[in-house]
Design an enzyme around this catalytic site. Sequence first.
Site, PDB file in Angstrom:
ATOM      1  N   CYS A 107      62.062 -31.123 -79.831  1.00 28.41           N
ATOM      2  CA  CYS A 107      62.318 -31.983 -78.678  1.00 28.41           C
ATOM      3  C   CYS A 107      61.284 -33.091 -78.568  1.00 28.41           C
ATOM      4  O   CYS A 107      61.515 -34.086 -77.881  1.00 28.41           O
ATOM      5  CB  CYS A 107      62.371 -31.169 -77.394  1.00 28.41           C
ATOM      6  SG  CYS A 107      61.093 -29.922 -77.252  1.00 28.41           S
ATOM      7  N   GLU A 116      64.916 -29.007 -69.672  1.00 31.08           N
ATOM      8  CA  GLU A 116      64.321 -29.956 -70.622  1.00 31.08           C
ATOM      9  C   GLU A 116      65.457 -30.375 -71.530  1.00 31.08           C
ATOM     10  O   GLU A 116      66.001 -29.560 -72.280  1.00 31.08           O
ATOM     11  CB  GLU A 116      63.167 -29.296 -71.387  1.00 31.08           C
ATOM     12  CG  GLU A 116      62.363 -30.259 -72.237  1.00 31.08           C
ATOM     13  CD  GLU A 116      62.856 -30.294 -73.658  1.00 31.08           C
ATOM     14  OE1 GLU A 116      63.596 -31.253 -74.001  1.00 31.08           O
ATOM     15  OE2 GLU A 116      62.532 -29.387 -74.413  1.00 31.08           O
TER      16      GLU A 116
END
Length: 512
Positions: free
Chosen positions: A297, A260
């Site tokens: 994020c 990720e």
Amino acid sequence: MITGKHLIAGEWKNGSAIFSSEPAHGPAREFAAGSPELVDEACRAAEDAFWSYGYSSREDRAAFLNTIADEIDARGDDITEIGSQETGLPEARLIGERGRTVGQLRLFAQTILNGDYLDRRHDEALPERQPLPRPDLKLVQRPIGPVGVFGASNFPLAFSTAGGDTAAALAAGCPVVVKGHSAHPGTADVVAQAIHAAIVKCGVHPGVFSQIQGGDRSVGAAVVQHPLIKAVGFTGSLAGGRALFDLCAARPEPIPFFGELGSVNPMFLLPNAVTARGEAIGTGWSGSLTMGAGQFCTNPGIAVVIEGDDATAFINAAVAGLKEVGAQVMLTDGIAAAYKKGRDVIRETAGVQEVLTTTCDLRNATPYLFVVSGQDWLANEVLGEEVFGPLGMVVTVKDEAEMIAIAKSLSGQLTATLHMDEGDTDLAGQLLPVLERKAGRILANGFPTGVEVSQTMVHGGPYPASTNFGATSVGTMSIRRFLRPVCYQNLPEAILPRDLTVAEKLDLEPAE
């Protein structure tokens, strides 16, 4: 409280070198630094553990996950203290993150007991079928082997030592080798102690979990390149993740790299919603944008809105909200430096107007807000790159067609948000097929900084949001990353995996 050592197959070990932590406050501590030799020892122990742990019952693995959660909670005060010192995160945030960490361990334990994640299937034999008989066929998901996990800088608990990747791999039946993040080695040390205590209590093979701290890039490279590692979980920067991804792909036996990496998480503000509540959206955005110093994020860094008076009111409300936010300590000196560098790149890009100017120094971050036209956005790819921190950009477009063009221009994202009212349904319907191809999670009338750990959550998306768009790093589906399907043809029940032979738990209808 802190060992300062690596945990490898049940033993606390020093390395050939040491490194010092760089806490936001409190004392610096020395830790043993990792090496490729220690990685090799941990990987070999993990492979040895797989021959028992990979074939253990779901009941035993669930008990192990729950015991890890218990042991983490038992060390809660120590984790909060050292975590706050190392990261600068407030105690309330760390307590909440610990709750999420133990919660997902317990959720995964319940999930594997349920057994649905195994995707068990059965085609009964049809010996009389013409022109050819059909054999008896059974399918079940099986663990792949040892998994390498990299701790994340921004989540010292939920995405690190015992975080989502580790929990998913252990739930699947895969031993784990963790490369601890140097931003919070003390926190990782205490959590590793909790896992070690659970290993002892549950009588699990000690090679099921190892953690190597610190070291240079060769240590991380050794993890992803070790021939006994069968998959890697990573949360971090695009540059670092891409380098590790390339190493995984270049191996003699390429392995999946579940990374990720980055996302700007765009919000699309549709006309009726902006007219009705643009100021409220602007105020809400300022809070989401600066949560945790913008070090999420899922931080919504981009807002796309049609130009006009309503857009101006939205921008003014966002500026007013951001002005109320003071300097916040960032996780590391390196992250603070990268934030300032990203700010400067945006400032120097043609067509960008800075509407909120602040001053940040040392390890602190203050919010910035920029405005750019849709035309200039489309002409400058750099504006679509993530700046990790509380920096926002408003893209003002001429009309609905240009808003759709902006959506089509985006790279892969973790999230995309539609702020819409009833009158915006037609435009939202045009945007949705585009955003489905761009993001792993699509929201309406909210902000994406909260990620629910659940059965349905998708935390992933097309590259560069993640390196495997068919997976998620949050939620119970994340367990599937560390499994692969195996079909058993005409095998006698006596040697089939236990998950296929417990009749009362294999409630399957024969295929047509």
